[in-house]
Design an enzyme around this catalytic site. Structure first.
Site, PDB file in Angstrom:
ATOM      1  N   PRO A 107       5.017  24.221   4.572  1.00 36.19           N
ATOM      2  CA  PRO A 107       6.349  23.673   4.800  1.00 36.19           C
ATOM      3  C   PRO A 107       7.151  24.482   5.816  1.00 36.19           C
ATOM      4  O   PRO A 107       7.151  25.710   5.787  1.00 36.19           O
ATOM      5  CB  PRO A 107       7.015  23.744   3.425  1.00 36.19           C
ATOM      6  CG  PRO A 107       5.886  23.784   2.459  1.00 36.19           C
ATOM      7  CD  PRO A 107       4.791  24.532   3.167  1.00 36.19           C
ATOM      8  N   LYS A 141       4.971  23.137  -2.949  1.00 36.18           N
ATOM      9  CA  LYS A 141       4.046  24.092  -2.344  1.00 36.18           C
ATOM     10  C   LYS A 141       4.577  25.511  -2.462  1.00 36.18           C
ATOM     11  O   LYS A 141       5.781  25.721  -2.584  1.00 36.18           O
ATOM     12  CB  LYS A 141       3.793  23.699  -0.896  1.00 36.18           C
ATOM     13  CG  LYS A 141       3.103  22.334  -0.849  1.00 36.18           C
ATOM     14  CD  LYS A 141       2.754  21.907   0.517  1.00 36.18           C
ATOM     15  CE  LYS A 141       2.061  20.543   0.466  1.00 36.18           C
ATOM     16  NZ  LYS A 141       1.740  20.064   1.782  1.00 36.18           N
TER      17      LYS A 141
END
Length: 140
Positions: free
Chosen positions: A26, A58
């Site tokens: 990300p 994540k």
């Protein structure tokens, strides 16, 4: 009698080991006209990092946060505003999840920067694995 436990996935649609291992990148890039002190900026990017983990699911060990302060105008006004670019491999394919993420992000921006949700644009991106690089290679 045959028992099928797993759905067959053709080889061309299977994730590579690098995709399974590194499908966690990300990137939370925020552009805003709200200026923060260096101390508040450090705290804000930490909160953005945690938020990126929350909306992508994540781990933070792969999250990158970029905070950019600049002169901005939205809807003809220089009142506080923000543009967010949030990229994550394999994420943001579900419209309902994207709406929840947008609300979560806007709520945080209102609380931390005083930016109203109607003065925020958010771009969700899920780049192809071979279109995103890291450590001298790509993820695909």
């Amino acid at each position: 009698r045959v028992s099928i436990r797993h759905r067959y996935i053709p080889p061309q649609h299977r994730e590579s080991s690098s995709q399974r291992r590194i499908s966690k990148m990300p990137t939370f890039n925020i552009h805003t006209n709200v200026k923060l002190t260096p101390e508040k900026e450090a705290d804000f990017v930490k909160k953005c990092s945690a938020l990126a983990c929350k909306v992508t699911g994540k781990p933070e060990s792969y999250v990158m946060v970029i905070y950019n302060h600049s002169t901005m105008m939205f809807a003809g006004s220089t009142d506080p505003c923000a543009y967010i670019y949030l990229a994550s491999l394999g994420s943001f394919k579900n419209g309902a999840d994207n709406k929840k993420a947008a609300k979560t992000i806007c709520d945080m921006l209102k609380q931390e920067l005083g930016v109203n949700g109607d003065r925020v644009y958010i771009e969700f991106a899920s780049p192809d694995f071979d279109k995103f690089g890291w450590n001298g290679s790509t993820f695909g």
